[in-house]
Scaffold this active site. Structure first.
Site, PDB file in Angstrom:
ATOM      1  CG  ASP A 165      -9.152  -8.441  -6.203  1.00 56.03           C
ATOM      2  OD1 ASP A 165      -8.132  -9.068  -6.522  1.00 56.03           O
ATOM      3  OD2 ASP A 165      -9.214  -7.631  -5.253  1.00 56.03           O
ATOM      4  CG  ASP A 208      -5.994  -2.704   5.134  1.00 55.44           C
ATOM      5  OD1 ASP A 208      -7.136  -2.237   4.932  1.00 55.44           O
ATOM      6  OD2 ASP A 208      -5.183  -2.944   4.222  1.00 55.44           O
ATOM      7  CE  LYS A 244       3.560  -6.943   3.146  1.00 54.32           C
ATOM      8  NZ  LYS A 244       2.955  -7.937   2.250  1.00 54.32           N
ATOM      9  CG  HIS A 299       1.365  -4.065   5.939  1.00 55.96           C
ATOM     10  ND1 HIS A 299       0.819  -3.351   4.913  1.00 55.96           N
ATOM     11  CD2 HIS A 299       1.139  -5.372   5.645  1.00 55.96           C
ATOM     12  CE1 HIS A 299       0.281  -4.177   4.034  1.00 55.96           C
ATOM     13  NE2 HIS A 299       0.453  -5.420   4.462  1.00 55.96           N
ATOM     14  CD  GLU A 324      -2.407  -1.571   2.799  1.00 52.49           C
ATOM     15  OE1 GLU A 324      -3.422  -1.350   2.092  1.00 52.49           O
ATOM     16  OE2 GLU A 324      -2.141  -2.692   3.260  1.00 52.49           O
ATOM     17  CG  MET A 374     -10.846   0.850  -0.192  1.00 52.15           C
ATOM     18  SD  MET A 374     -10.042  -0.583  -0.916  1.00 52.15           S
ATOM     19  CE  MET A 374      -9.274  -1.345   0.507  1.00 52.15           C
ATOM     20  CG  HIS A 385      -6.623  -5.436  -5.523  1.00 50.37           C
ATOM     21  ND1 HIS A 385      -6.952  -6.296  -4.521  1.00 50.37           N
ATOM     22  CD2 HIS A 385      -5.493  -4.819  -5.123  1.00 50.37           C
ATOM     23  CE1 HIS A 385      -6.066  -6.191  -3.548  1.00 50.37           C
ATOM     24  NE2 HIS A 385      -5.172  -5.305  -3.880  1.00 50.37           N
ATOM     25  CG  ASP A 394       2.217 -10.605   4.245  1.00 51.76           C
ATOM     26  OD1 ASP A 394       1.476 -10.398   5.229  1.00 51.76           O
ATOM     27  OD2 ASP A 394       2.012 -10.105   3.129  1.00 51.76           O
ATOM     28  CG  ASP A 402      -2.171 -10.693   5.005  1.00 52.58           C
ATOM     29  OD1 ASP A 402      -1.906  -9.626   5.599  1.00 52.58           O
ATOM     30  OD2 ASP A 402      -2.027 -10.838   3.782  1.00 52.58           O
ATOM     31  CG  ASP A 408      -5.757  -6.429   3.674  1.00 50.80           C
ATOM     32  OD1 ASP A 408      -6.197  -7.308   2.919  1.00 50.80           O
ATOM     33  OD2 ASP A 408      -4.812  -5.692   3.365  1.00 50.80           O
ATOM     34  CD  GLU A 441      -2.179  -5.390   6.139  1.00 51.23           C
ATOM     35  OE1 GLU A 441      -2.686  -5.035   5.061  1.00 51.23           O
ATOM     36  OE2 GLU A 441      -1.586  -6.476   6.286  1.00 51.23           O
TER      37      GLU A 441
HETATM   38  C1  NOJ Z   1      -2.921  -6.811  -0.921  1.00 47.91           C
HETATM   39  C2  NOJ Z   1      -2.046  -6.485   0.246  1.00 47.91           C
HETATM   40  O1  NOJ Z   1      -1.581  -7.664   0.841  1.00 47.91           O
HETATM   41  C3  NOJ Z   1      -2.839  -5.696   1.231  1.00 47.91           C
HETATM   42  O2  NOJ Z   1      -2.139  -5.435   2.385  1.00 47.91           O
HETATM   43  C4  NOJ Z   1      -3.330  -4.442   0.614  1.00 47.91           C
HETATM   44  O3  NOJ Z   1      -4.098  -3.734   1.544  1.00 47.91           O
HETATM   45  C5  NOJ Z   1      -4.167  -4.769  -0.562  1.00 47.91           C
HETATM   46  N1  NOJ Z   1      -3.484  -5.660  -1.462  1.00 47.91           N
HETATM   47  C6  NOJ Z   1      -4.569  -3.513  -1.286  1.00 47.91           C
HETATM   48  O4  NOJ Z   1      -3.756  -3.344  -2.380  1.00 47.91           O
HETATM   49 MG    MG Z   2      -3.597  -4.173   3.551  1.00 49.13          MG
HETATM   50 MG    MG Z   3      -1.090  -7.431   4.321  1.00 49.21          MG
END
Ligand code: NOJ
Ligand code: MG
Ligand code: MG
Length: 392
Positions: A62, A250, A188, A225, A186, A93, A59, A260, A262, A292, A222
């Protein structure tokens, strides 16, 4: 001579991680970080030590903190670039953080505030420049705050319109600047908001067809998600493949009905993970496979490396299982028995015409015989279990 590890990943596998995934310090809503924060360059170094990784994604913030000065940003980018070169990693990406800063507390592209919506577009344009500096070709959009906590707060039709305006605007910016990005939306269903707009990949697929430049836009489904929403992730992936829209994926894991999580890819849902691998292999998905996920909060950095290596190893093991499944005589024989091909009928149903309709209306079907055809799915499913457990 030492035996080669058949599951060793290589950059050709196109495995990627995010700065926010391996760099996750173990914070959760109830607890402070359990691992020291690493700089972007240190995260790249860690991935280099794991080995076999293709790339690292980020991001905007980040890499460059939201309040960094110009000089700080340049220094961070220089260090990051050096680390990438040393570890031989790419940046396939990039994405924008439109969810952490309080300015986005009520959404970014779908905020009720026109200033916030324009700021979100500005931040994304800057993020696109940052990604392009490092060669990113996929740009992900995850709208973490695009939704509501109470439906009284927004007109969701109007909000969908704002979301469309933003994506249309950014598509044209992409074209103007010749970035060459493919956008990947994406979905969620919930977290961090109570209700999130366009909550599943299917919503995104429908939305894409309403855009000005739909060919530029695909999805980034994802695992966790969709699993969170109780959906069957292989089906989600299949629909994205069918639509020609699987631009990115993802991979992680999630137990239904939990927060959540992950989780590490394939650490929980072996069977679903197998079928996701099967789809990507059978349909020759060539994009990045992005893990992810993040290591358990209990992990130290040695364990984080094991988590990263394990994610790739699990994929490689499942990949080998897919090839085995596709070659397994008994399994393939059973599948062959289940499929009944009738080329004459298939020709008729492939495309509508008045004659074909007439022919189908006149065709004779023996309902009882058809219903009596065996479907040995219990046998098939057990063979799959044996195969996955390594006794076949
Ligand atoms: C954090 C999210 O938890 C994740 O699922 C997403 O792919 C990334 N950010 C991208 O923004
Ligand atoms: Mg993701
Ligand atoms: Mg996630």
């Amino acid at each position: 001579m030492a035996k080669q590890n058949p599951y060793a990943p290589t950059p050709a596998d196109r495995f990627t991680f995010g700065l926010w995934t391996v760099g996750n310090p173990g914070r959760d809503p109830f607890g402070e970080p359990t691992r020291p924060r690493l700089s972007p360059a240190q995260i790249v170094e860690l991935l280099g030590q794991v080995g076999g990784v293709h790339g690292v994604n980020f991001h905007d913030n980040d890499l460059v903190p939201i309040d960094a000065t110009q000089a700080e940003a340049e220094q961070i980018k220089r260090d990051f670039r050096k680390a990438l070169r040393r570890a031989r990693l790419r940046v396939p990406m990039a994405t924008t953080n439109l969810f952490t800063d309080p300015v986005f507390k009520d959404g970014a592209f779908t905020s009720n505030d026109a200033d916030v919506r324009a700021y979100a577009i500005q931040k994304t344009m800057n993020g696109m420049h940052l990604g392009a500096e490092f060669g990113a070709k996929t740009y992900v959009f995850w709208g973490g705050r695009e939704g509501t906590d109470t439906n009284v707060s927004k007109d969701p039709v109007q909000a969908t319109g704002w979301f469309r305006e933003a994506i249309n605007f950014l598509c044209r910016y992409n074209r103007d600047q010749r970035f060459g990005y493919r956008f990947a939306l994406e979905a969620k269903p919930n977290e961090p908001r109570g209700h999130i707009f366009a909550p599943v990949t299917g919503s995104m697929l429908g939305f894409i067809s309403t855009l000005d430049l739909p060919d530029m836009v695909g999805v980034n489904p994802e695992f966790a998600h969709e699993q969170m929403a109780g959906l069957n992730f292989p089906q989600v992936v299949a629909e994205a493949i069918d639509a020609g829209k699987l631009f990115h994926i993802d991979l992680n894991d999630q137990e239904a009905g939990r927060f959540d999580q992950d989780l590490r890819f394939a650490s929980q849902s072996y069977k679903h993970a197998f079928f996701v691998a099967k789809l990507l292999i059978d349909y020759r998905y060539r994009g990045p496979k992005h893990f992810d996920s993040h290591a358990y909060r209990t992990a130290d950095y040695a364990d984080v490396k094991a988590f990263a290596a394990g994610s790739m190893r699990s994929w490689k093991i499942l990949e080998a299982k897919v090839y085995r499944f596709n070659r397994d005589r008994r399994i393939q024989n059973l599948l062959g028995k289940i499929h009944h091909d009738r080329p004459q009928l298939a020709r008729l149903t492939r495309r509508y015409s008045k004659q074909n309709a007439k022919a189908i209306l006149n065709a004779e079907f023996n309902r009882k015989k058809l219903a009596a055809r065996p479907l040995p799915y219990e046998q098939l499913d057990q063979l799959l279990f044996d195969l996955l457990m390594g006794v076949r």
